[in-house]
Design a protein around this motif. Sequence first.
Motif, PDB file in Angstrom:
ATOM      1  N   PRO A  69       0.805  -1.231   0.000  1.00  0.00           N
ATOM      2  CA  PRO A  69       0.000   0.000   0.000  1.00  0.00           C
ATOM      3  C   PRO A  69       0.836   1.279   0.000  1.00  0.00           C
ATOM      4  N   ASP A  70       2.033   1.233   0.564  1.00  0.00           N
ATOM      5  CA  ASP A  70       2.892   2.414   0.585  1.00  0.00           C
ATOM      6  C   ASP A  70       3.712   2.562  -0.691  1.00  0.00           C
ATOM      7  N   ALA A  71       3.650   1.569  -1.595  1.00  0.00           N
ATOM      8  CA  ALA A  71       4.446   1.559  -2.829  1.00  0.00           C
ATOM      9  C   ALA A  71       5.888   1.968  -2.534  1.00  0.00           C
ATOM     10  N   PRO A  72       6.579   1.195  -1.674  1.00  0.00           N
ATOM     11  CA  PRO A  72       7.913   1.599  -1.227  1.00  0.00           C
ATOM     12  C   PRO A  72       8.957   1.693  -2.337  1.00  0.00           C
ATOM     13  N   LEU A  73       8.736   1.045  -3.457  1.00  0.00           N
ATOM     14  CA  LEU A  73       9.711   1.129  -4.548  1.00  0.00           C
ATOM     15  C   LEU A  73       9.258   2.069  -5.654  1.00  0.00           C
ATOM     16  N   GLY A  74       8.140   2.730  -5.448  1.00  0.00           N
ATOM     17  CA  GLY A  74       7.695   3.753  -6.388  1.00  0.00           C
ATOM     18  C   GLY A  74       8.374   5.054  -6.015  1.00  0.00           C
ATOM     19  N   ALA A  75       8.870   5.779  -6.983  1.00  0.00           N
ATOM     20  CA  ALA A  75       9.596   7.019  -6.677  1.00  0.00           C
ATOM     21  C   ALA A  75       9.071   8.156  -7.533  1.00  0.00           C
TER      22      ALA A  75
END
Length: 138
Positions: A69-75
Amino acid sequence: MSTDRTRPAGRRDRSRPGTVPAQRPRRPLRPHQWFAERLLAVLSGQRPVHWMLGHTIGEAYDQLAELAPDAPLGAGCRRPVVRTCHGSQPATGVVEAFASIAAGEQVRAMAFRLEQGPDLRWRCAAIDLGGERLPAVR
């Protein structure tokens, strides 16, 4: 004067116009490379978590559901890509892999474990995202 009437005068190569050179077949991705791409798609928000339902076992799906849900690898505006992916086989039917993920100037680490089931299909058994975000080395 050339006796070959199919080539224009002065042309030395033997290929014909309009023919496409044969391409080398692409080598299929190894299981850890394939999983790195799939995990990245989920952890960057490009795919929903349930896309990995049949490809995870044990706590790995719960880990994905917690992280995604936090999209940790989306930048932000840059689409992340797998820069490198390496794996080792500590035991038969097990691959432990790590990948470096780049998105713009950011580089992140992702580690995961794959286990091969009795049906010979590989499934992700654990996922770990590592460390602080570091600038990409060029």
